[in-house]
Design a protein around this motif. Structure first.
Motif, PDB file in Angstrom:
ATOM      1  N   GLY A  62      78.440  76.556 101.075  1.00  0.00           N
ATOM      2  CA  GLY A  62      77.489  78.121 101.914  1.00  0.00           C
ATOM      3  C   GLY A  62      78.291  77.476 103.303  1.00  0.00           C
ATOM      4  N   ALA A  63      78.279  78.860 104.396  1.00  0.00           N
ATOM      5  CA  ALA A  63      78.827  79.297 105.815  1.00  0.00           C
ATOM      6  C   ALA A  63      78.124  78.823 107.443  1.00  0.00           C
ATOM      7  CB  ALA A  63      79.145  80.780 105.335  1.00  0.00           C
ATOM      8  N   ASN A  65      76.873  79.867 110.807  1.00  0.00           N
ATOM      9  CA  ASN A  65      77.465  81.677 111.422  1.00  0.00           C
ATOM     10  C   ASN A  65      77.468  80.811 112.884  1.00  0.00           C
ATOM     11  OD1 ASN A  65      77.488  82.478 108.773  1.00  0.00           O
ATOM     12  ND2 ASN A  65      75.213  82.589 109.130  1.00  0.00           N
ATOM     13  N   GLY A 105      73.177  78.800 109.060  1.00  0.00           N
ATOM     14  CA  GLY A 105      73.665  80.015 107.551  1.00  0.00           C
ATOM     15  C   GLY A 105      73.227  80.536 106.939  1.00  0.00           C
ATOM     16  N   GLN A 108      75.077  78.720  99.681  1.00  0.00           N
ATOM     17  CA  GLN A 108      75.964  79.277  98.258  1.00  0.00           C
ATOM     18  C   GLN A 108      75.105  80.016  97.287  1.00  0.00           C
ATOM     19  OE1 GLN A 108      74.630  75.974  98.865  1.00  0.00           O
ATOM     20  NE2 GLN A 108      74.367  75.057  96.425  1.00  0.00           N
TER      21      GLN A 108
END
Length: 125
Positions: A62-63, A65, A105, A108
């Motif tokens: 995932g990311a 943020n 964040g 996925q």
């Protein structure tokens, strides 16, 4: 020993939180493991008085943020540089402290990721 509280998340995914520092002799703590993209976990950390640690998250699908301090330490200082949280023990202080930070964040699959870490800190000379 690490305490894991799974709030919700992906049962098949395993995430690893890694505690690091600019100098290994200034702080130490074992990795924190958790499952899911929504989790609250606790860890223990030993930090030398007047020194600091940074914290990273590894192997996460995932990311991230944003990273926020969600509970300020009672004695030391905590903050975020970029997406990396840090803790600095007060010079001359020895004893306990604690603080929390949250990685925010997207996982996925495009869902919400919110992982909160509560660090129980022992400050040593």
């Amino acid at each position: 020993m690490r305490k894991l509280e799974l709030v919700s998340g992906l049962a098949a995914a395993a995430f690893l939180f890694f505690t690091g520092s600019a100098s290994a002799q200034n702080c130490s703590g074992a990795p924190i493991y958790f499952n899911g993209s929504i989790a609250a976990v606790e860890g223990e950390l030993t930090v030398k008085s007047g020194k600091g640690c940074t914290f990273n998250i590894n192997n996460i699908p995932g990311a991230i943020n944003e990273t926020v301090i969600t509970q300020k330490p009672r004695v030391g200082k905590a903050g975020v540089q970029g997406l990396t949280p840090y803790y600095v023990a007060k010079p001359g202080y020895t004893g306990s402290d604690e603080f929390s930070y949250t990685f925010l964040g997207m996982d996925q699959y495009g869902g919400t990721m919110r992982v909160t870490f509560k660090q129980k800190i022992t400050v040593v000379p």
